[in-house]
Design a protein around this motif. Structure first.
Motif, PDB file in Angstrom:
ATOM      1  N   GLY A 110       0.772  -1.243   0.000  1.00  0.00           N
ATOM      2  CA  GLY A 110       0.000   0.000   0.000  1.00  0.00           C
ATOM      3  C   GLY A 110       0.797   1.282   0.000  1.00  0.00           C
ATOM      4  N   VAL A 111       2.079   1.221  -0.279  1.00  0.00           N
ATOM      5  CA  VAL A 111       2.930   2.408  -0.192  1.00  0.00           C
ATOM      6  C   VAL A 111       3.196   3.064  -1.549  1.00  0.00           C
ATOM      7  N   CYS A 112       3.425   2.280  -2.592  1.00  0.00           N
ATOM      8  CA  CYS A 112       3.939   2.837  -3.850  1.00  0.00           C
ATOM      9  C   CYS A 112       2.859   3.363  -4.811  1.00  0.00           C
ATOM     10  N   PHE A 113       1.628   2.901  -4.692  1.00  0.00           N
ATOM     11  CA  PHE A 113       0.514   3.295  -5.564  1.00  0.00           C
ATOM     12  C   PHE A 113       0.732   2.875  -7.020  1.00  0.00           C
ATOM     13  N   ASP A 114       1.570   1.898  -7.270  1.00  0.00           N
ATOM     14  CA  ASP A 114       1.756   1.402  -8.638  1.00  0.00           C
ATOM     15  C   ASP A 114       0.587   0.537  -9.094  1.00  0.00           C
ATOM     16  N   CYS A 115      -0.181   0.001  -8.175  1.00  0.00           N
ATOM     17  CA  CYS A 115      -1.174  -1.025  -8.500  1.00  0.00           C
ATOM     18  C   CYS A 115      -2.588  -0.475  -8.680  1.00  0.00           C
ATOM     19  N   LEU A 116      -2.725   0.797  -9.015  1.00  0.00           N
ATOM     20  CA  LEU A 116      -4.045   1.428  -9.068  1.00  0.00           C
ATOM     21  C   LEU A 116      -4.961   0.803 -10.115  1.00  0.00           C
ATOM     22  N   VAL A 117      -6.220   0.639  -9.741  1.00  0.00           N
ATOM     23  CA  VAL A 117      -7.262   0.130 -10.632  1.00  0.00           C
ATOM     24  C   VAL A 117      -8.554   0.878 -10.333  1.00  0.00           C
ATOM     25  N   LEU A 118      -9.505   0.732 -11.244  1.00  0.00           N
ATOM     26  CA  LEU A 118     -10.865   1.209 -10.981  1.00  0.00           C
ATOM     27  C   LEU A 118     -11.654   0.047 -10.403  1.00  0.00           C
ATOM     28  N   VAL A 119     -12.345   0.281  -9.311  1.00  0.00           N
ATOM     29  CA  VAL A 119     -13.220  -0.734  -8.727  1.00  0.00           C
ATOM     30  C   VAL A 119     -14.599  -0.116  -8.558  1.00  0.00           C
ATOM     31  N   ASN A 120     -15.570  -0.704  -9.215  1.00  0.00           N
ATOM     32  CA  ASN A 120     -16.951  -0.209  -9.171  1.00  0.00           C
ATOM     33  C   ASN A 120     -17.024   1.266  -9.559  1.00  0.00           C
ATOM     34  N   GLY A 121     -16.215   1.658 -10.541  1.00  0.00           N
ATOM     35  CA  GLY A 121     -16.221   3.022 -11.048  1.00  0.00           C
ATOM     36  C   GLY A 121     -15.391   3.999 -10.238  1.00  0.00           C
ATOM     37  N   VAL A 122     -14.810   3.552  -9.149  1.00  0.00           N
ATOM     38  CA  VAL A 122     -13.974   4.419  -8.320  1.00  0.00           C
ATOM     39  C   VAL A 122     -12.520   4.273  -8.758  1.00  0.00           C
ATOM     40  N   PRO A 123     -11.888   5.350  -9.232  1.00  0.00           N
ATOM     41  CA  PRO A 123     -10.502   5.240  -9.687  1.00  0.00           C
ATOM     42  C   PRO A 123      -9.494   5.273  -8.537  1.00  0.00           C
ATOM     43  N   ASP A 124      -8.271   4.909  -8.895  1.00  0.00           N
ATOM     44  CA  ASP A 124      -7.137   5.027  -7.982  1.00  0.00           C
ATOM     45  C   ASP A 124      -7.270   4.170  -6.721  1.00  0.00           C
ATOM     46  N   VAL A 125      -7.867   3.008  -6.870  1.00  0.00           N
ATOM     47  CA  VAL A 125      -7.955   2.058  -5.765  1.00  0.00           C
ATOM     48  C   VAL A 125      -6.689   1.207  -5.783  1.00  0.00           C
ATOM     49  N   ARG A 126      -6.035   1.087  -4.637  1.00  0.00           N
ATOM     50  CA  ARG A 126      -4.833   0.256  -4.559  1.00  0.00           C
ATOM     51  C   ARG A 126      -5.235  -1.222  -4.540  1.00  0.00           C
ATOM     52  N   ALA A 127      -4.889  -1.906  -5.614  1.00  0.00           N
ATOM     53  CA  ALA A 127      -5.292  -3.308  -5.765  1.00  0.00           C
ATOM     54  C   ALA A 127      -4.704  -4.199  -4.684  1.00  0.00           C
ATOM     55  N   CYS A 128      -3.563  -3.824  -4.147  1.00  0.00           N
ATOM     56  CA  CYS A 128      -2.935  -4.664  -3.118  1.00  0.00           C
ATOM     57  C   CYS A 128      -3.600  -4.509  -1.756  1.00  0.00           C
ATOM     58  N   GLN A 129      -4.439  -3.490  -1.596  1.00  0.00           N
ATOM     59  CA  GLN A 129      -5.078  -3.236  -0.309  1.00  0.00           C
ATOM     60  C   GLN A 129      -6.571  -3.539  -0.303  1.00  0.00           C
ATOM     61  N   ARG A 130      -7.207  -3.468  -1.459  1.00  0.00           N
ATOM     62  CA  ARG A 130      -8.667  -3.629  -1.549  1.00  0.00           C
ATOM     63  C   ARG A 130      -9.026  -5.098  -1.652  1.00  0.00           C
ATOM     64  N   ARG A 131      -9.878  -5.569  -0.757  1.00  0.00           N
ATOM     65  CA  ARG A 131     -10.349  -6.955  -0.824  1.00  0.00           C
ATOM     66  C   ARG A 131     -11.589  -7.000  -1.692  1.00  0.00           C
ATOM     67  N   VAL A 132     -11.671  -8.009  -2.528  1.00  0.00           N
ATOM     68  CA  VAL A 132     -12.801  -8.110  -3.444  1.00  0.00           C
ATOM     69  C   VAL A 132     -14.068  -8.490  -2.693  1.00  0.00           C
TER      70      VAL A 132
END
Ligand code: FES
Length: 90
Positions: A50-72
């Motif tokens: 959760g530190v580098c922000f390299d893993c950003l994705v859109l989840v449910n239309g919300v941008p810039d979600v850190r994929a390594c921190q967000r549980r599906v």
């Protein structure tokens, strides 16, 4: 853990509750799912904490979600993004 369904770039895929978005993407064989705004270079998990922000994705239309921190969650819709998603880009 129980089986759930999420959508990744328009494709319905099975996942396990408690899995991170990054875990789902890596499980699908994806190593990158974002491109940098300036040069379009591929990015995926780098730090994984959760530190580098390299893993950003859109989840449910919300941008810039850190994929390594967000549980599906069941029914989540995940989409790749370009850099920091801004209106009119990508
Ligand atoms: S991989 Fe670094 S914040 Fe997600």
């Amino acid at each position: 853990m129980s089986a759930i369904w999420v959508e990744v770039d328009g494709v319905r895929v099975a996942a396990m509750s408690g899995q991170t978005v990054a875990g789902v993407l890596l499980g699908l064989g994806r190593t990158s799912w974002r491109s940098t705004r300036r040069d379009g270079r591929p990015r995926g998990v780098f730090c994984g904490i959760g530190v580098c922000f390299d893993c950003l994705v859109l989840v449910n239309g919300v941008p810039d979600v850190r994929a390594c921190q967000r549980r599906v969650a069941d029914g989540d819709v995940v989409r790749v993004q370009c850099g920091a998603e801004l209106p009119g880009e990508c």
